[in-house]
Motif scaffolding. Sequence first.
Motif, PDB file in Angstrom:
ATOM      1  N   LYS A  52      23.573   0.044  18.541  1.00 45.80           N
ATOM      2  CA  LYS A  52      23.276   1.076  19.537  1.00 45.80           C
ATOM      3  C   LYS A  52      24.377   2.129  19.611  1.00 45.80           C
ATOM      4  CE  LYS A  52      20.264  -1.583  22.438  1.00 45.80           C
ATOM      5  NZ  LYS A  52      19.981  -2.093  23.764  1.00 45.80           N
ATOM      6  N   GLU A  53      25.646   1.724  19.437  1.00 48.83           N
ATOM      7  CA  GLU A  53      26.738   2.686  19.468  1.00 48.83           C
ATOM      8  C   GLU A  53      26.586   3.709  18.341  1.00 48.83           C
ATOM      9  OE1 GLU A  53      27.512  -0.726  19.186  1.00 48.83           O
ATOM     10  OE2 GLU A  53      27.703  -1.019  21.348  1.00 48.83           O
ATOM     11  N   GLN A  54      26.180   3.224  17.174  1.00 47.26           N
ATOM     12  CA  GLN A  54      25.972   4.122  16.050  1.00 47.26           C
ATOM     13  C   GLN A  54      24.777   5.041  16.306  1.00 47.26           C
ATOM     14  OE1 GLN A  54      25.656   1.011  13.137  1.00 47.26           O
ATOM     15  NE2 GLN A  54      27.679   1.507  12.289  1.00 47.26           N
ATOM     16  N   LEU A  55      23.751   4.505  16.940  1.00 48.84           N
ATOM     17  CA  LEU A  55      22.581   5.319  17.270  1.00 48.84           C
ATOM     18  C   LEU A  55      22.965   6.430  18.259  1.00 48.84           C
ATOM     19  CD1 LEU A  55      19.554   5.866  17.064  1.00 48.84           C
ATOM     20  CD2 LEU A  55      19.222   4.248  18.936  1.00 48.84           C
ATOM     21  N   GLU A  56      23.796   6.098  19.239  1.00 48.66           N
ATOM     22  CA  GLU A  56      24.242   7.112  20.191  1.00 48.66           C
ATOM     23  C   GLU A  56      25.042   8.200  19.478  1.00 48.66           C
ATOM     24  OE1 GLU A  56      26.365   5.169  23.307  1.00 48.66           O
ATOM     25  OE2 GLU A  56      24.617   4.021  23.945  1.00 48.66           O
ATOM     26  N   LEU A  57      25.883   7.798  18.533  1.00 51.61           N
ATOM     27  CA  LEU A  57      26.644   8.758  17.755  1.00 51.61           C
ATOM     28  C   LEU A  57      25.714   9.647  16.930  1.00 51.61           C
ATOM     29  CD1 LEU A  57      29.507   9.651  16.876  1.00 51.61           C
ATOM     30  CD2 LEU A  57      29.342   7.974  15.051  1.00 51.61           C
ATOM     31  N   LEU A  58      24.700   9.044  16.337  1.00 49.25           N
ATOM     32  CA  LEU A  58      23.723   9.822  15.566  1.00 49.25           C
ATOM     33  C   LEU A  58      22.945  10.784  16.456  1.00 49.25           C
ATOM     34  CD1 LEU A  58      22.397   7.034  13.179  1.00 49.25           C
ATOM     35  CD2 LEU A  58      23.563   9.132  12.481  1.00 49.25           C
ATOM     36  N   LEU A  59      22.615  10.349  17.664  1.00 44.27           N
ATOM     37  CA  LEU A  59      21.914  11.232  18.604  1.00 44.27           C
ATOM     38  C   LEU A  59      22.784  12.427  18.999  1.00 44.27           C
ATOM     39  CD1 LEU A  59      20.138   8.597  20.874  1.00 44.27           C
ATOM     40  CD2 LEU A  59      19.018  10.317  19.464  1.00 44.27           C
ATOM     41  N   GLN A  60      24.073  12.174  19.247  1.00 38.58           N
ATOM     42  CA  GLN A  60      24.993  13.272  19.566  1.00 38.58           C
ATOM     43  C   GLN A  60      25.089  14.247  18.393  1.00 38.58           C
ATOM     44  OE1 GLN A  60      28.779  11.550  20.470  1.00 38.58           O
ATOM     45  NE2 GLN A  60      28.308  11.234  22.626  1.00 38.58           N
ATOM     46  N   LEU A  61      25.210  13.685  17.199  1.00 45.55           N
ATOM     47  CA  LEU A  61      25.320  14.509  15.999  1.00 45.55           C
ATOM     48  C   LEU A  61      24.068  15.365  15.817  1.00 45.55           C
ATOM     49  CD1 LEU A  61      26.797  15.290  13.398  1.00 45.55           C
ATOM     50  CD2 LEU A  61      25.790  13.279  12.326  1.00 45.55           C
ATOM     51  N   LYS A  62      22.910  14.765  15.977  1.00 46.74           N
ATOM     52  CA  LYS A  62      21.634  15.491  15.818  1.00 46.74           C
ATOM     53  C   LYS A  62      21.526  16.611  16.841  1.00 46.74           C
ATOM     54  CE  LYS A  62      17.041  15.570  14.675  1.00 46.74           C
ATOM     55  NZ  LYS A  62      16.621  16.882  14.979  1.00 46.74           N
ATOM     56  N   LYS A  63      21.928  16.316  18.074  1.00 41.91           N
ATOM     57  CA  LYS A  63      21.868  17.320  19.132  1.00 41.91           C
ATOM     58  C   LYS A  63      22.773  18.509  18.810  1.00 41.91           C
ATOM     59  CE  LYS A  63      22.810  18.032  23.994  1.00 41.91           C
ATOM     60  NZ  LYS A  63      23.625  17.584  25.104  1.00 41.91           N
ATOM     61  N   LEU A  64      24.003  18.229  18.348  1.00 38.15           N
ATOM     62  CA  LEU A  64      24.930  19.306  18.024  1.00 38.15           C
ATOM     63  C   LEU A  64      24.446  20.121  16.823  1.00 38.15           C
ATOM     64  CD1 LEU A  64      28.338  17.502  18.574  1.00 38.15           C
ATOM     65  CD2 LEU A  64      27.337  19.289  19.985  1.00 38.15           C
ATOM     66  N   LEU A  65      23.873  19.447  15.846  1.00 40.78           N
ATOM     67  CA  LEU A  65      23.353  20.172  14.682  1.00 40.78           C
ATOM     68  C   LEU A  65      22.167  21.050  15.076  1.00 40.78           C
ATOM     69  CD1 LEU A  65      23.611  17.423  11.929  1.00 40.78           C
ATOM     70  CD2 LEU A  65      25.066  19.431  12.215  1.00 40.78           C
ATOM     71  N   ASP A  66      21.343  20.567  16.005  1.00 42.55           N
ATOM     72  CA  ASP A  66      20.221  21.377  16.484  1.00 42.55           C
ATOM     73  C   ASP A  66      20.705  22.601  17.269  1.00 42.55           C
ATOM     74  OD1 ASP A  66      18.404  19.696  15.298  1.00 42.55           O
ATOM     75  OD2 ASP A  66      17.926  18.595  17.144  1.00 42.55           O
ATOM     76  N   GLU A  67      21.873  22.464  17.898  1.00 36.25           N
ATOM     77  CA  GLU A  67      22.430  23.593  18.651  1.00 36.25           C
ATOM     78  C   GLU A  67      23.063  24.633  17.736  1.00 36.25           C
ATOM     79  OE1 GLU A  67      25.167  22.024  21.503  1.00 36.25           O
ATOM     80  OE2 GLU A  67      23.588  21.070  22.682  1.00 36.25           O
ATOM     81  N   GLY A  68      23.246  24.280  16.457  1.00 35.94           N
ATOM     82  CA  GLY A  68      23.780  25.257  15.511  1.00 35.94           C
ATOM     83  C   GLY A  68      25.164  24.932  14.981  1.00 35.94           C
TER      84      GLY A  68
END
Length: 139
Positions: A52-68
């Motif tokens: 789950k910790e890795q999933l949270e990190l991936l979610l943060q990464l995806k969100k930042l990449l979507d923001e540009g």
Amino acid sequence: MKRVNKKYDPLYLPLKEVCKILNVKPHIIDYWEKRFPEIKPYKIGKRNFYKKEQLELLLQLKKLLDEGYSLEGARKKIFQPKREIKKEEAYTPSLFPNLEIPEGNLSKHHQDAPKKEEQYFKTLLKDLLKELKDIYSSL
């Protein structure tokens, strides 16, 4: 007594579920794994699983990449420690922050003004304190 059904909450999530959650293809997560050593999957029987910790990190990464953000910018944003604000850097509101009055050009009248103003505020605070004590005693 009724049984409460708890949702299935696995310790590890397979790559397929992580891809569904993030809405990305598996090769993208493989690419992120190469760039971020913190996203190292657990190999169980030649299959990739994530905690789950890795999933949270991936979610943060995806969100930042979507923001540009770029991958390097996202890395800095996620892993850079939060900078503490020093007392000198703390913002203090002021009406005229850049106004400076040279001391040599002040007349005697202007030099006495801060003393009168200070005395005025002291009496104002004393009166306020007296009123607060009266209110407190009435309660």
